[in-house]
Motif scaffolding. Structure first.
Motif, short mmCIF file in Angstrom:
data_model
loop_
_atom_site.label_atom_id
_atom_site.label_comp_id
_atom_site.label_asym_id
_atom_site.label_seq_id
_atom_site.Cartn_x
_atom_site.Cartn_y
_atom_site.Cartn_z
N SER A 68 -11.67 17.01 36.70
CA SER A 68 -12.70 16.33 36.11
C SER A 68 -13.99 16.59 36.28
CB SER A 68 -12.63 15.01 36.63
OG SER A 68 -13.28 14.91 37.87
N GLU A 69 -14.00 18.31 37.35
CA GLU A 69 -14.98 18.45 36.81
C GLU A 69 -15.19 20.26 36.90
OE1 GLU A 69 -17.53 18.05 40.88
OE2 GLU A 69 -16.81 15.76 41.15
N ARG A 70 -15.99 20.32 36.19
CA ARG A 70 -16.03 21.54 35.01
C ARG A 70 -16.04 23.00 36.78
NH1 ARG A 70 -16.76 24.27 30.41
NH2 ARG A 70 -17.33 27.14 30.44
N ASP B 54 -17.51 28.19 24.21
CA ASP B 54 -18.23 28.33 25.26
C ASP B 54 -16.90 27.70 26.68
OD1 ASP B 54 -20.93 29.03 24.60
OD2 ASP B 54 -21.52 26.14 24.52
N ASP B 55 -16.41 27.43 26.63
CA ASP B 55 -15.11 26.62 26.61
C ASP B 55 -14.02 27.77 27.25
OD1 ASP B 55 -15.35 24.09 26.73
OD2 ASP B 55 -14.91 23.71 25.21
N ARG C 93 -12.47 23.32 37.41
CA ARG C 93 -12.10 23.79 36.67
C ARG C 93 -11.95 25.73 37.04
NH1 ARG C 93 -13.10 19.00 34.17
NH2 ARG C 93 -14.06 21.22 31.54
N GLU C 94 -13.50 25.34 36.45
CA GLU C 94 -13.53 27.64 35.98
C GLU C 94 -13.34 28.08 37.82
OE1 GLU C 94 -17.75 28.17 35.44
OE2 GLU C 94 -18.07 26.98 33.32
N HIS D 230 -10.92 26.98 30.10
CA HIS D 230 -11.23 26.09 31.02
C HIS D 230 -11.60 25.03 30.56
CE1 HIS D 230 -14.96 29.31 31.63
NE2 HIS D 230 -14.19 29.76 33.07
N GLU D 231 -10.81 24.23 30.01
CA GLU D 231 -10.49 23.02 29.55
C GLU D 231 -9.12 23.12 29.58
OE1 GLU D 231 -12.04 20.19 28.43
OE2 GLU D 231 -13.45 21.46 29.36
N HIS E 205 -6.81 22.10 31.60
CA HIS E 205 -6.13 20.55 32.28
C HIS E 205 -5.57 19.28 31.63
CE1 HIS E 205 -10.12 19.56 31.15
NE2 HIS E 205 -10.41 18.03 31.89
#
Lengths: 196, 196
Positions: A113-115, A162-163, A118-119, A91-92, A94
């Motif tokens: 920029s928003e999680r 968690d990512d 991205r998810e 999820h990171e 980017h």
């Protein structure tokens, strides 16, 4: 004939390829896995995001840790496969975009920029890459056994963080005795496709 | 060599294959699409769920309705592609399970009675099938232009219903002049794979 790839490749990748439930003891090497990845890495993802990450379970200790989180019905085959891989999304992802899309340096912060954004992108594009990977395993003459029957939270805590979120666990090897049941039916073109 | 499919097929499906932004005027026939589907329908899905549905946009009227929902940056190429398909998931896919998995007649109600469970399974397995479809388009010697830049709610209301969600829109044809930019980098095996 509408297809350009030869019948042998059609059979290897789709028509004759099956999801195996038993495996021979022949090992799967890192070199084989790397050849698979170096083929399928070219498959398209939106924004060239490449969110797929792979955890290869090679040691008996790691295998034991994995088995504890697999659904009962998947445990025996996951114990007996020559190699097992956890496919997950990052999820990171980017963070890599300035390198992956050098002509759009603002993509990372302007769009991702928003999680939750991205998810969502990671779930779709990670699944596309997982499918390319399954095709690649078949392209290497191996059989893949993708599974979603596991304790996702447990798997995440055991092997990821968690990512990262697990997409599937894949048994990899050569098919053993009675590796599969007769092929199940598929929906037909007429059932799936409507034309406007 | 770890790969069993020949270099021509590797190039056609992955190494030389690219996402096209321009297309020739050569039409794409229903027979070509059917050949693609009849190859990739064999790709694996969990529980043989087959949740992918395809809406083929063939008439100029349907194309106009589609363009209104595409993101600005995708509109020109979507207007000029010989054929466009909306790939979507069916959240009522479980209705087909008694036919698709005849040896487990209770699967439909025992496992998939709740909508959120079906939505999650449809998102993952629909994306796998979308990837198989993109590979199949390439196997037919065509180029695919998958896009997620559109108004998803608008697209859903225009072409689908509450039980279907769009996964992507795909331009299909043969590459035209200056069809693509130089290929972007990919993450390496070392960046993506960790081994335990």
């Amino acid at each position: 004939m509408s297809l350009l790839i030869d019948p042998a490749a059609q059979d290897l990748l789709f028509r004759e390829a099956r999801t195996a439930n038993t495996f021979t003891e022949e090992p799967v090497s890192d070199a084989q896995l790397e050849a698979v990845y170096d083929l399928v890495k070219y498959g398209p993802t939106a924004f060239n995001a490449n969110p797929l990450r792979i955890v290869v379970i090679r040691t008996p200790e790691a295998r034991e840790r994995l088995l504890a989180h697999m659904a009962e019905g998947n445990r025996h085959k996951t114990a007996s496969a020559p190699l097992v891989a956890i496919l997950a999304t990052d999820h990171e992802f980017h963070a890599e975009l300035p390198h992956l899309v050098p002509h759009a340096p603002d993509l990372k912060d302007a769009y991702f920029s928003e999680r939750p954004v991205r998810e969502e992108a990671a779930a779709l594009n990670g699944a596309l890459q997982a499918a390319y990977f399954l095709i690649g395993i078949r392209a290497a003459g191996l059989t893949a056994g993708p599974m979603t029957g596991y304790d996702a939270d447990g798997l995440r805590k055991e092997f990821l963080d968690d990512d990262h979120a697990p997409l599937m666990v894949v048994n990899i090897g050569r098919p053993g005795p009675d590796a599969w049941f007769p092929r199940l039916p598929r929906l037909t073109y007429e059932q799936v496709v409507s034309t406007l």
